[in-house]
Each structure stands twice: as structure tokens, then as C-alpha cells.
Design a protein around this motif. Structure first.
Motif, PDB file in Angstrom:
ATOM      1  N   ALA A   1      55.037  -4.845 -38.921  1.00  0.00           N
ATOM      2  CA  ALA A   1      56.132  -4.288 -39.507  1.00  0.00           C
ATOM      3  C   ALA A   1      56.615  -2.970 -38.558  1.00  0.00           C
ATOM      4  O   ALA A   1      56.251  -2.451 -37.980  1.00  0.00           O
ATOM      5  CB  ALA A   1      55.785  -4.049 -40.944  1.00  0.00           C
ATOM      6  N   ASN A   2      57.828  -3.137 -38.552  1.00  0.00           N
ATOM      7  CA  ASN A   2      58.907  -2.779 -37.541  1.00  0.00           C
ATOM      8  C   ASN A   2      59.149  -1.043 -38.736  1.00  0.00           C
ATOM      9  O   ASN A   2      58.874  -1.611 -40.100  1.00  0.00           O
ATOM     10  CB  ASN A   2      60.592  -2.881 -36.985  1.00  0.00           C
ATOM     11  N   GLN A   3      59.580  -0.271 -38.116  1.00  0.00           N
ATOM     12  CA  GLN A   3      59.694   0.958 -38.563  1.00  0.00           C
ATOM     13  C   GLN A   3      60.635   1.204 -39.319  1.00  0.00           C
ATOM     14  O   GLN A   3      60.114   1.851 -40.914  1.00  0.00           O
ATOM     15  CB  GLN A   3      60.276   2.365 -37.647  1.00  0.00           C
ATOM     16  N   ALA A   4      61.567   0.043 -39.478  1.00  0.00           N
ATOM     17  CA  ALA A   4      63.072   0.474 -41.072  1.00  0.00           C
ATOM     18  C   ALA A   4      62.218  -0.333 -42.465  1.00  0.00           C
ATOM     19  O   ALA A   4      61.986   0.688 -42.881  1.00  0.00           O
ATOM     20  CB  ALA A   4      63.067  -0.487 -40.720  1.00  0.00           C
ATOM     21  N   PHE A   5      61.264  -0.983 -41.891  1.00  0.00           N
ATOM     22  CA  PHE A   5      60.542  -1.128 -43.437  1.00  0.00           C
ATOM     23  C   PHE A   5      59.425  -0.723 -43.729  1.00  0.00           C
ATOM     24  O   PHE A   5      59.629  -0.166 -44.708  1.00  0.00           O
ATOM     25  CB  PHE A   5      59.728  -2.990 -42.838  1.00  0.00           C
ATOM     26  N   LEU A   6      58.319  -0.142 -43.135  1.00  0.00           N
ATOM     27  CA  LEU A   6      57.998   1.358 -43.335  1.00  0.00           C
ATOM     28  C   LEU A   6      58.308   1.898 -44.051  1.00  0.00           C
ATOM     29  O   LEU A   6      57.774   3.031 -44.775  1.00  0.00           O
ATOM     30  CB  LEU A   6      56.445   1.321 -41.394  1.00  0.00           C
ATOM     31  N   GLY A   7      59.573   2.892 -43.190  1.00  0.00           N
ATOM     32  CA  GLY A   7      60.168   3.550 -43.860  1.00  0.00           C
ATOM     33  C   GLY A   7      60.938   3.753 -45.108  1.00  0.00           C
ATOM     34  O   GLY A   7      60.791   4.734 -46.190  1.00  0.00           O
ATOM     35  N   MET A   8      61.144   2.326 -44.813  1.00  0.00           N
ATOM     36  CA  MET A   8      61.788   1.540 -46.969  1.00  0.00           C
ATOM     37  C   MET A   8      60.870   1.919 -47.856  1.00  0.00           C
ATOM     38  O   MET A   8      61.152   2.135 -49.253  1.00  0.00           O
ATOM     39  CB  MET A   8      61.964   0.396 -46.351  1.00  0.00           C
ATOM     40  N   VAL A   9      59.345   1.481 -47.829  1.00  0.00           N
ATOM     41  CA  VAL A   9      58.143   2.029 -48.560  1.00  0.00           C
ATOM     42  C   VAL A   9      57.409   2.899 -48.465  1.00  0.00           C
ATOM     43  O   VAL A   9      56.960   3.217 -49.182  1.00  0.00           O
ATOM     44  CB  VAL A   9      57.652   0.432 -48.914  1.00  0.00           C
ATOM     45  N   GLY A  10      57.940   3.778 -47.666  1.00  0.00           N
ATOM     46  CA  GLY A  10      57.275   5.503 -47.234  1.00  0.00           C
ATOM     47  C   GLY A  10      55.853   4.969 -46.803  1.00  0.00           C
ATOM     48  O   GLY A  10      54.531   6.013 -47.116  1.00  0.00           O
ATOM     49  N   TYR A  11      55.211   3.561 -45.792  1.00  0.00           N
ATOM     50  CA  TYR A  11      54.095   4.098 -45.700  1.00  0.00           C
ATOM     51  C   TYR A  11      54.508   4.557 -44.436  1.00  0.00           C
ATOM     52  O   TYR A  11      55.469   4.560 -43.029  1.00  0.00           O
ATOM     53  CB  TYR A  11      53.572   2.713 -45.546  1.00  0.00           C
ATOM     54  N   ASP A  12      52.986   5.003 -43.385  1.00  0.00           N
ATOM     55  CA  ASP A  12      53.692   4.636 -42.113  1.00  0.00           C
ATOM     56  C   ASP A  12      52.883   3.951 -41.086  1.00  0.00           C
ATOM     57  O   ASP A  12      51.838   2.857 -41.465  1.00  0.00           O
ATOM     58  CB  ASP A  12      53.001   6.319 -42.022  1.00  0.00           C
TER      59      ASP A  12
END
Length: 634
Positions: A287-298
Motif C-alpha cells: 500500500a502507498n502512504q496515501a492509503f495508510l494515512g487514510m486508514v491511520g496505519y503505518d
């Protein structure tokens, strides 16, 4: 050290098998009987070479050494086409093979190929020509300068000054290697512009073929002496060309894969939208950072396998999500749809997602996710802005009504005073008839009836004023526009008489009903009538006439028209009369017509103005017909 060669298993057709058997008989016949001419042995050797039976060729050469010294494919006028592969030195073959197969990066592979070809052939200059969409282009050029070998990788078109085009096109057509021992003396190519100008001598041109597909040509030349490219060298180069064709094709495919991966990586890293790759179980493996930031995971959560697209989906969205995944597996992709994800902190994020699968087993898929949080916030703000706008409009409309009623104060007072005065007069008359001896009860009864009529008239006037002064949200109802027009005309009757305005109405009996707010429609009609009265009060000549008409148009709207005979509108500013704070009156606020315009638009209609003929102005507005009240005559 003894070396053993593994047997080569080749599947051959029945025709080929019969030909080899015939060659075998020729071979043994030649060995067993001295009376058979050496021609049979030469024919056998050529046949074995043609069929690729290199082991038999070596066996013949060992038993008959004189055969190997004879040229298997004789030159014709100094040109050899399709020269066979001779026995190669194992060390040379190994060196060449390792040099070519050891490179996968295209630029490095081309450099290695050109250096190896020049060294093995003893050439002065070489060109690598590859086909691009069927057209040959020079991919690289190698030249020897004193003791140095220079390789220039730079794509350029094929031109007559770069190489003999006749040789190139011949090799491309016949797909066989061509050796010219003295090109200038070869009749088939001697007139080529390049050969004539350069006085070309030794030329070797090899087709690059892999899996039956021609991908290019390797061109070599040496102009120091004729016959430079011997059969032994050409054999190594032919093997080099075969291996180079495969390596070049592999390198091209490798480059395409790298380019695709780079594009995908740039898309992932751009973070324009959320992108993830998941397995059939829902586990997200990339996953890219945009998706991870969207769901709050790292990324640590991702690498630990703690991010699962199904676990992120709320229960109420799970069924539709599974349906979308099934559709993606069946068709390869699914149309975008809205859903929500549960963030790591338990909050929710609205998203727009599209799914696609990209492997044959459909075990993995990619998701493209757009965060809708900002759009939802913007929608909420737009709804709030619309609510505030409606409240402001109601407030302005109320203020406008108060202003209008202030202007009509005399008319209102007259409307109220008339029934009150009549009530007082009739009450006195009633008392008089009661005091008579005997009391005149019939007259008293008639007088009481007049009192009741006048009191109801006064009450209606007060109710109309209160309704017009009402400040409340829009409440629509089925409304007869013609009745509202008559109500407003009754309210302004005194003003019309005071300014000597003659009113004519053309209102059909079966005018369809509209769904509208009665108070707001009253205000629009009142504003348009009072504006017409004020406009016509400025003229001193001619009749002051106001024509009010209503009809239906072809678009299922009720159209109301107000035509006056006043001074009309200024053509230069007619299109601005509905702008807020624009007015032609010295004491006007410029809000009346703007408010009327907003009210009509809020009802789904429109309002416009124009010139009346021969003089005056025309104001019109339309409101949609209510479907439940189309025909009042039924």
C-alpha cells in the motif's frame, strides 16, 4: 582431462529421418568401398551439416582429414551466403557465451556485444541494427581508433552514408548471414553508394533471429584487406548472433518490466490517491502512504500483516464489499462504489473505491481509493450555506414586506376604516330601529347582517396583512395563482385609485394549480404591482394602464405577465434590474426585485423583464404546474 559430451535428443519428422538414413547409408558405403568417389563423402558431410548432425561431421573429419580443409560452402564470386557453423574452440565459445549471457541491462549488453563481435571478427567497424515497428534503426556503432575500441550507443536512422543498404535489405529479406570477401568486386553490391564511396572490402552481415522472429542485424566491416572474415570467425560470430538475439530480446522484455514497475512505483509513491494490493483473504500486502494515512496505519503495521481490507470494512458495508470483490473476480474489474473504512483509532473515513484483479488465478487484486472526507465536509458546508441563505432570504423578504406595507399604510388604513365606519353606522341604525315604537325588528335584522358582513370584511383585511407580514420558512401548498392576484389587487385598490391606474386582468377560469408558498408568491405579485404604480405615477401624459395576465406555456409552467405603460426600462441596464442593491429610485434599496427573483427561482421557476410596446415595461415569472393539480375544471 577427458570430457564426455551428453547425447543430443532431437525430434525429427519422418521425412527428415528418411533423409538422415540415406545419408547414413552413403557414409558407410563411402567408408567400406574405395571405389566410391570422394564426392560421396563430401555429399555426406554436406548433408550432415545441413541437418545439424555435428557429431557425424566431426567423425567424418577425423576419418578423412582432407575433407575439413575443403570449403563446405564454396564462395561464389567472393560471396558466401548461409555459411555453415564449423567446429568451434570450446574456450572461445565459453568466453563469448558468458560475455553475452552475463548482461541483462540493455545498454551494457549492447556494449558487450559490440566489443565481442569486433574482437572475434577482427573488424574495423560494426553496427547493431534493431527493428522498431518493422523499421530498421541503428542502435549502436563500434569503431577501432588506433589501439582503442569505441562503442557509441545512440539510436539513429539507417542512411546510405552509414552502411550499404543493399546488403542490409538483402539480409533482412533472406534472413541468412552474408560474407563479402571483396565487396567492391561483388557484382550484386558493387554499385551500392556506400561501397563505391568507401571502397569497402570485407563485409559480414548477420541476421539476429530468436524463436523464428527477426529482431535486427549485426553488420561488420574491415576495409584493410579482402577475405578478412574467415569461415572460422564467421562460425563464432554466427553463434554470437544467435545468442545475442535471445539476450537482446530478454533485455528488451526486462526493460519493459522495469519500466512498468517504475510507473507503478511512481503511481504508488505519488500519493495522489490511495492504492493497495491485497490477497483473496483481504490481507493487504502492499500500500502507498496515501492509503495508510487514510486508514491511520503505518508501514510497520503493513509489514506485520495487521492491515486487512475486510477487517477495515464496517459490518453494514461488508455484504456490498464482498459482492464487489466477487464481481471483480468474475469480470476482472468492478465499477467504483462508495463505502467506509474503520480507521485504526475507531473513527470512520468515507471513501470511493475501485477494484481490479491482475493475475490469472485472481488471487491478488489492486484497489484505488479516494478519500471523500473533504467532499463530505464541503457538501455539509454547502447545505449549511444553503440553510443560512434561506434564512437570510426570509429575513430580507420580511423586511421588504414591512417596507412595502409602510408604503401602503394609507391604503391599508382605508381598507380597514371602511368596514369599521360601516359597522359603526349600521350599529347606530340598529339602535334606532330598536328604539322605535314598536321596534322594527326586520330592519334590525338586516342591520345586524350588514354589521356581520363588514366585520368579516375587516377581519379578512387584517388576516391578509398578517399573512403578508408573516416571517416563517417556506411552506408550499396547492395554490391558485389567479386567486392570489385578486387578493393582492383588493389590498392595493386604494393605491390604484389614488394614482389613477386602470387595471385589467386576463385570468383563465381553468388555470392549473401550482405548488408554492402563498406568502412569498403574494409578496412577488405585490412588489410587481406597486413597482408598476410607482413607475406610472411619474408620467403626466397618456393613460396609466396595468394589464395582468396568466396562462400556461408549452413547458408545463404557469406564466404570469405584468405590462405597464410607464417610462419603461433603460436598455443599457435592463439586465441588471434583478441584481441586489441595484435601483433607479432615489429612495430605493435595490432589494425588492432581487428578492422576488430569488423567491421564484427557489420555486423552480424563473423571472425576467423586457420592454412593453408601444411604451412601458413587462415583468414576467413562471412557476411549474403541480402534477396533482393540473386541471381545476375536473
Amino acid at each position: 582431462m577427458n570430457t564426455q559430451s551428453r547425447p543430443l535428443h532431437v525430434t525429427v519428422s519422418p521425412t527428415t529421418r528418411q533423409s538422415l538414413a540415406n545419408l547414413q547409408r552413403v557414409f558407410y558405403a563411402a567408408r567400406g568401398f574405395d571405389r566410391i568417389s570422394r564426392v560421396y563423402l563430401q555429399d555426406a558431410r554436406r548433408g550432415y551439416l545441413r541437418w545439424g548432425a555435428d557429431g557425424k561431421v566431426r567423425q567424418l573429419d577425423e576419418l578423412n582429414p582432407h575433407l575439413s580443409h575443403e570449403e563446405t560452402t564454396p564462395a561464389v564470386n567472393g560471396m558466401r551466403i548461409g555459411a555453415p557453423v564449423e567446429r568451434l574452440d570450446l574456450a572461445t565459445v565459453t568466453k563469448v557465451s558468458q560475455a553475452i549471457s552475463g548482461e541483462i541491462v540493455l545498454r551494457k549488453l549492447i556494449d558487450t556485444l559490440m566489443r565481442t563481435a569486433i574482437e572475434q571478427a577482427g573488424a574495423e567497424r560494426g553496427l547493431l541494427i534493431l527493428l522498431h515497428a518493422g523499421e530498421p534503426r541503428i542502435e549502436a556503432e563500434a569503431t577501432t581508433v588506433t589501439d582503442a575500441l569505441l562503442v557509441k550507443v545512440n539510436e539513429q536512422p539507417v542512411t546510405p552514408i552509414a552502411l550499404p543498404e543493399s546488403v542490409l535489405h538483402f539480409v533482412l529479406r533472406v534472413r541468412e548471414n552474408v560474407i563479402l570477401e571483396d565487396a567492391a568486386a561483388e557484382p550484386s553490391f558493387a554499385k551500392d553508394p556506400y561501397i563505391l564511396e568507401r571502397k569497402a572490402r570485407s563485409i559480414l552481415c548477420l541476421p539476429l533471429i530468436t524463436q523464428g522472429k527477426l529482431i535486427g542485424v549485426l553488420y561488420l566491416e574491415n576495409n584493410l584487406a579482402p577475405g578478412t572474415f574467415s569461415a572460422g570467425r564467421s562460425s563464432v560470430l554466427k553463434m554470437l548472433a544467435s545468442q545475442a538475439a535471445t539476450a537482446l530480446e530478454n533485455s528488451r522484455l526486462y526493460g519493459e518490466v522495469q519500466q512498468r514497475e517504475a510507473k507503478i512505483r511512481r503511481l504508488l509513491d505519488a500519493n495522489l490517491i490511495g492504492i493497495f494490493i491485497s490477497r483473496g483473504t483481504g490481507e493487504i500486502i502492499e500500500a502507498n502512504q496515501a492509503f495508510l494515512g487514510m486508514v491511520g496505519y503505518d508501514r510497520e503495521d503493513l509489514l506485520a500483516g495487521r492491515v486487512n481490507s475486510l477487517d477495515l470494512t464496517p459490518p453494514e458495508w461488508l455484504e456490498s464489499t464482498l459482492d464487489a470483490r466477487t464481481e471483480a473476480k468474475r469480470t476482472g474489474a468492478v465499477q467504483q462504489f462508495e463505502k467506509e473504512y474503520i480507521r485504526k483509532d475507531g473513527s470512520r473515513v468515507p471513501v470511493l473505491i475501485g477494484l481490479a484483479v491482475f493475475d490469472e488465478r485472481h488471487d491478488q487484486g489492486v484497489g484505488f481509493v479516494l478519500d471523500l472526507t473533504e467532499r463530505r465536509r464541503a457538501e455539509a458546508e454547502a447545505r449549511e450555506s444553503e440553510r443560512r441563505y434561506r434564512e437570510t432570504l426570509i429575513g430580507l423578504a420580511h423586511a421588504n414586506r414591512i417596507t412595502t406595507m409602510g408604503q401602503l399604510a394609507a391604503s391599508i388604513a382605508h381598507e380597514v376604516n371602511q368596514p369599521i365606519a360601516a359597522i359603526s353606522s349600521n350599529a347606530g341604525a340598529g339602535l334606532h330601529w330598536l328604539g322605535a315604537q314598536p321596534p322594527n325588528l326586520e330592519e334590525v335584522g338586516q342591520t345586524f347582517g350588514l354589521i356581520i358582513r363588514d366585520s368579516m370584511r375587516a377581519g379578512n383585511v387584517i388576516r391578509r396583512i398578517r399573512a403578508l407580514m408573516n416571517k416563517a420558512p417556506m411552506q408550499t401548498e396547492l395554490l391558485a395563482i389567479d386567486e392570489v392576484i385578486l387578493e393582492v389587487l383588493a389590498l392595493v385598490r386604494v393605491e390604484l385609485a389614488k394614482h389613477d391606474v386602470w387595471v385589467q386582468t386576463r385570468l383563465p377560469e381553468a388555470l392549473p394549480l401550482v405548488r408554492a408558498d402563498r406568502v412569498q408568491v403574494r409578496q412577488v405579485i405585490l412588489n410587481l404591482i406597486t413597482n408598476a404604480i410607482e413607475a406610472m405615477s411619474e408620467i403626466n401624459e397618456g393613460d396609466r394602464e396595468l394589464l395582468i395576465s396568466a396562462r400556461t406555456d408549452d413547458s408545463n409552467y404557469v406564466l404570469i405577465t405584468f405590462r405597464d405603460t410607464g417610462p419603461g426600462l433603460d436598455p443599457n441596464s435592463a439586465d441588471r434590474v434583478f441584481e441586489a442593491f441595484y435601483t433607479t429610485k432615489s429612495d430605493g434599496m435595490g432589494m425588492g426585485l432581487a428578492i422576488c427573483h430569488s423567491i421564484i427561482e427557489a420555486h423552480g421557476g424563473r423571472m425576467w423583464a423586457g420592454a412593453n410596446h408601444p411604451r412601458g415595461a413587462v415583468f414576467q415569472f413562471s412557476i411549474p404546474i403541480a402534477q396533482e393539480g393540473v386541471d381545476r375544471s375536473q
